[in-house]
Design an enzyme around this catalytic site. Sequence first.
Site, PDB file in Angstrom:
ATOM      1  N   ASP A  12      -4.523  -4.498  -3.362  1.00  0.00           N
ATOM      2  CA  ASP A  12      -3.612  -3.441  -3.825  1.00  0.00           C
ATOM      3  C   ASP A  12      -3.769  -3.219  -5.339  1.00  0.00           C
ATOM      4  OD1 ASP A  12      -1.594  -1.531  -3.573  1.00  0.00           O
ATOM      5  OD2 ASP A  12      -0.321  -2.819  -2.360  1.00  0.00           O
ATOM      6  N   GLU A  53      -6.248   1.413  -4.018  1.00  0.00           N
ATOM      7  CA  GLU A  53      -5.735   1.900  -5.312  1.00  0.00           C
ATOM      8  C   GLU A  53      -5.236   3.342  -5.196  1.00  0.00           C
ATOM      9  OE1 GLU A  53      -7.994   4.546  -5.686  1.00  0.00           O
ATOM     10  OE2 GLU A  53      -8.047   4.165  -7.844  1.00  0.00           O
ATOM     11  N   TRP A  54      -4.923   3.746  -3.954  1.00  0.00           N
ATOM     12  CA  TRP A  54      -4.208   4.995  -3.650  1.00  0.00           C
ATOM     13  C   TRP A  54      -4.956   6.251  -4.097  1.00  0.00           C
ATOM     14  CZ3 TRP A  54      -0.544   2.305  -7.404  1.00  0.00           C
ATOM     15  CH2 TRP A  54      -0.054   1.115  -6.838  1.00  0.00           C
ATOM     16  N   GLY A  55      -6.275   6.144  -4.260  1.00  0.00           N
ATOM     17  CA  GLY A  55      -7.054   7.326  -4.648  1.00  0.00           C
ATOM     18  C   GLY A  55      -6.905   7.693  -6.108  1.00  0.00           C
ATOM     19  N   GLU A  56      -6.250   6.841  -6.903  1.00  0.00           N
ATOM     20  CA  GLU A  56      -5.954   7.209  -8.294  1.00  0.00           C
ATOM     21  C   GLU A  56      -7.199   7.399  -9.151  1.00  0.00           C
ATOM     22  OE1 GLU A  56      -3.080   4.497  -9.953  1.00  0.00           O
ATOM     23  OE2 GLU A  56      -1.443   5.695  -9.116  1.00  0.00           O
ATOM     24  N   ASP A  76       1.287   5.970  -0.270  1.00  0.00           N
ATOM     25  CA  ASP A  76       1.696   5.382   1.012  1.00  0.00           C
ATOM     26  C   ASP A  76       2.169   6.432   2.017  1.00  0.00           C
ATOM     27  OD1 ASP A  76       1.216   3.069  -0.331  1.00  0.00           O
ATOM     28  OD2 ASP A  76       3.229   2.229  -0.061  1.00  0.00           O
TER      29      ASP A  76
HETATM   30  C1  GLA Z   1       1.649  -0.709  -1.766  1.00  0.00           C
HETATM   31  C2  GLA Z   1       0.602  -0.371  -0.718  1.00  0.00           C
HETATM   32  C3  GLA Z   1       1.237  -0.445   0.659  1.00  0.00           C
HETATM   33  C4  GLA Z   1       1.820  -1.838   0.899  1.00  0.00           C
HETATM   34  C5  GLA Z   1       2.795  -2.195  -0.218  1.00  0.00           C
HETATM   35  C6  GLA Z   1       3.216  -3.653  -0.153  1.00  0.00           C
HETATM   36  O1  GLA Z   1       2.663   0.259  -1.803  1.00  0.00           O
HETATM   37  O2  GLA Z   1       0.057   0.892  -0.951  1.00  0.00           O
HETATM   38  O3  GLA Z   1       0.299  -0.131   1.651  1.00  0.00           O
HETATM   39  O4  GLA Z   1       0.780  -2.762   0.954  1.00  0.00           O
HETATM   40  O5  GLA Z   1       2.228  -1.974  -1.496  1.00  0.00           O
HETATM   41  O6  GLA Z   1       4.094  -4.010  -1.184  1.00  0.00           O
END
Ligand code: GLA
Length: 665
Positions: free
Chosen positions: A168, A201-204, A223
């Site tokens: 993460d 890393e959420w595409g950042e 998410d």
């Molecule tokens: C982030 C991730 C999620 C999950 C949470 C856990 O938000 O993007 O998928 O793993 O952390 O805290």
Amino acid sequence: MTGGPGPSTPAAAAARATATTTTATAAGATAAAGRDGRGLVDTPPMGFNNWNSTHCRAEFNEEMVRGIADLFVEKGLKEAGYEYVNLDDCWALPERDTNGKLAPDPKRFPHGIKALADYVHAKGLKLGIYTSAGTKTCSDIGFPGALGHEESDARQFADWGVDYLKYDNCNNQGVDAKKRYRAMRDALTATGRPIVYSICEWGENKPWEWAADVGQLWRTTGDISDNWSSMLSIMKKNLPLAPYAGPGHWNDPDMLEVGNGGMTATEYRTHFSMWSMMAAPLLIGSDLRKATPETLDILGNREVIALDQDRLGKQGTVLASEDGRWTVVKELAGGDRAVALFNETGAPQRISTTAKAVGLPAAEGYRMRDLWQHRDAHTAGTIAATVPAHGTALFRVSADDGWAHYPPAVEAGWAGTPLAEAGRPTELTTTVGNLGRTPARDVRAALRVPEGWRVEATSPSRAAALATGKRLTTSWRLTPPADAEPGGYDLRLTATYRAPGGARTTAEATGTAQVVVAPPGGASYASDLPWMDATNGWGPVEKDTSVGESAAGDGRPLTLGGRAYAKGLGTHAASAVTFYAGERCTAFSAQVGVDDEAGERGSVGFEVWADGRRVAGTGTLTGGDAPQAVTADIGGARTVRLVVTDAGDGVDHDHADWADAAFSC
Ligand code: GLA
């Protein structure tokens, strides 16, 4: 599971064989994995992760994880390809031990992670774990992250027998993402154990541009949450990234929500269809110990899984997208095409394409297999369906010499949602069309209405034969009972026909009719009338207060330009509220603007639509602007829709008031 034994046609057998072969390939490849991604997850990883169903709650523990592994085997999900059983955040103690090692939370995992890995491995499955490329993980409690501990943590995971790491992005101290994610890649490589590396890393930092030689999958978005708009917005962000996906390196639009309860079965089928079309990792995010047969049916649909796991490894691409009608195509190994006809809108829509447009060679006929109904038909080239609101029709189409063995594909349906006042008739037009090369004979259309409704066909509902491309169009008069409550009522159209061999075949379509209430004569405030439907960017639309952003009734007095209004609608961009006017009204008026509670912030546009025509609107109004008067001629309109746009800059602080909103009827 419907994808299991299935119908005993040669086609079904072939589809089953394809699914099984693909799964076997995936498992074999993982065993021979290398760190560069080649051989490791040659097809997208499949499995489970607890986060979407439990977050950090106490029910996330070793009993749950073992229970999921048991169910993978018992419910045939392992057979269907699900392999990884993954732990998300909150598995560890908040502090490292005196040797700097990670320690599992003894309340959740009294036997430790190694024992859990052994349990999972004994079932022929694999275990995944989670940490963050930062000083702490993402949960508020903050468990230890691996930044600066990469080698020792990777070593520990390998020693426990971990097969998959989700890494993460929280608490990353501003250290460059490439540096952080490569450090863990190198640490995993150094262990010598094949461990799937999932970059989160959420595409950042656009990982699709640099992570193909770092990890095997990368999150492309923030998410997901268990609702339609979250799933839809993630899908729209992930679709354009198709060119970056391929064997060993996948776009990850986040884990599945199927079965968590926040969407309808139709919406979950769309979610699962589109994730498979996008060659996304299929990580089940619901607690399978509580799964309904319907959830297992969706997650276990092997014909859909076979699209996701196709060995060519191409992510599907958008062929067309217009007014909420989407055509997405995925090229498959061997030349078949998967075609998803996805309806984003709230009413049934016909969506169509052709074999040529999806890239198939010219042929007299094509086999067209419906992957949710598990049925084969043939088409002369048109691939079409009337798709229910928020639904997806999913086909596997092949240029197959044996096409004539299958009956002609017949599409049945109607567009839109008929509106009816209680006790008064409304009209509905249905069509039944032959997409096949051979004729459909003795075609009969029947419409099933709810108990107490009257229905009659006002034009023919039968045809002796429909040649290629021909349609039977039938008009129906529907009358709800005089005491029908407002709301949606189910309708079902059934078309039966005979294929050239003589067998009778059925095509069906479902949708709703809506019972509506006509506005009274004279002037009425909008907030005193029932609306047909309402969507809002944050929280529900409020009557006579501003929007509060979460629960109904949590707003404040509507205030524009320092003046409070007793009546009106409080909305939040992007919003649309639809009223039934029943051709009885002449005008709509309101004072509009961003509520004073947003200060100078927020920027929106107001629009009034009458039967799909824009009849009034403002330019961009921001928090600092004076309110504007809106008046609209809605003469003769059946429906009036009040729309608030985000004026193109996102929805933050967009508290939009329709103060004194009123209809003259
Ligand atoms: C982030 C991730 C999620 C999950 C949470 C856990 O938000 O993007 O998928 O793993 O952390 O805290």
